[in-house]
Design a protein around this motif. Structure first.
Motif, short mmCIF file in Angstrom:
data_model
loop_
_atom_site.label_atom_id
_atom_site.label_comp_id
_atom_site.label_asym_id
_atom_site.label_seq_id
_atom_site.Cartn_x
_atom_site.Cartn_y
_atom_site.Cartn_z
N CYS A 138 3.86 -21.25 37.76
CA CYS A 138 3.52 -21.63 36.40
C CYS A 138 2.06 -22.06 36.34
O CYS A 138 1.46 -22.47 37.33
CB CYS A 138 4.45 -22.72 35.87
SG CYS A 138 4.39 -24.28 36.72
N VAL A 139 1.51 -21.93 35.14
CA VAL A 139 0.12 -22.31 34.87
C VAL A 139 0.15 -23.55 34.01
O VAL A 139 0.86 -23.60 33.00
CB VAL A 139 -0.63 -21.18 34.12
CG1 VAL A 139 -2.07 -21.58 33.87
CG2 VAL A 139 -0.57 -19.89 34.90
N MET A 140 -0.60 -24.55 34.42
CA MET A 140 -0.68 -25.80 33.67
C MET A 140 -1.64 -25.63 32.49
O MET A 140 -2.68 -25.00 32.62
CB MET A 140 -1.18 -26.93 34.58
CG MET A 140 -0.30 -27.19 35.78
SD MET A 140 1.40 -27.61 35.38
CE MET A 140 1.15 -29.13 34.46
N ASP A 141 -1.27 -26.21 31.37
CA ASP A 141 -2.13 -26.27 30.19
C ASP A 141 -2.35 -27.75 29.89
O ASP A 141 -1.54 -28.38 29.19
CB ASP A 141 -1.47 -25.54 29.01
CG ASP A 141 -2.31 -25.59 27.75
OD1 ASP A 141 -3.31 -26.34 27.70
OD2 ASP A 141 -1.95 -24.87 26.79
N TYR A 142 -3.41 -28.30 30.44
CA TYR A 142 -3.67 -29.73 30.31
C TYR A 142 -4.06 -30.12 28.89
O TYR A 142 -3.82 -31.25 28.47
CB TYR A 142 -4.72 -30.19 31.32
CG TYR A 142 -4.20 -30.13 32.73
CD1 TYR A 142 -3.25 -31.04 33.18
CD2 TYR A 142 -4.63 -29.14 33.61
CE1 TYR A 142 -2.75 -30.97 34.47
CE2 TYR A 142 -4.13 -29.07 34.90
CZ TYR A 142 -3.19 -29.99 35.32
OH TYR A 142 -2.69 -29.93 36.60
#
Length: 158
Positions: free
Chosen positions: A130-134
């Motif tokens: 998964c890719v984090m979206d801060y």
């Protein structure tokens, strides 16, 4: 051809029998470590990342210490960006361990300290990235394992 008992291509390992059991050479730690089922997954997965997805061994590290709420923990594998910041955290489980919400909760806790952009969980059979979206305090799953060049070039334009 895939001769691996895992769902990734097999890479031959340097194994040594000792009086304390079977050890495997970990090139990222440059030492022999106990060959547990989880360690077998780690060694096969990191080789796969290097060989298939172009992750530089010089920017990968196994068993990285992190502190969370005053407790010392260890990330299984951390991949760094060229500037030295954490880019990917990988958490491994043995092949017979089902990946659950607890597994994701564990890697998210580690990531609160490291703030990597990508989180990967694998038991050698199933792999999730998964890719984090801060900016939005969220994440989304991506299909497969991203290539190092893709995530570093995409990361540098943002």
């Amino acid at each position: 051809m895939n001769n691996s008992p895992l769902n990734i291509p097999y890479t031959p390992l340097k194994v040594k029998k000792t009086e304390n059991g079977v050890k495997v050479y970990d090139p990222l730690r440059d030492k022999l470590v106990a060959l547990t089922p989880e360690e077998f997954v780690r060694q096969q997965f990191t080789a796969w990342m290097r060989n298939e997805y172009h992750y530089p061994a010089s920017l990968m590290a196994n068993e990285i210490g992190v502190e969370f709420n005053g407790m010392k923990k260890r990330c299984d594998t951390v991949v760094f960006n060229r500037d030295g910041s954490p880019l990917v955290i990988v958490e491994y489980k043995a092949p017979d361990v089902k990946i659950s919400q607890d597994t994701f909760d564990q890697i998210v806790r580690y990531n609160m300290t490291l703030r990597a952009r990508y989180l990967i969980v694998s038991n050698g059979m199933n792999h999730y990235c998964c890719v984090m979206d801060y900016d939005n305090n969220s994440y989304h799953f991506v299909p497969g394992i991203p290539d190092y060049q893709d995530i570093t070039s995409a990361f540098s334009v943002n």
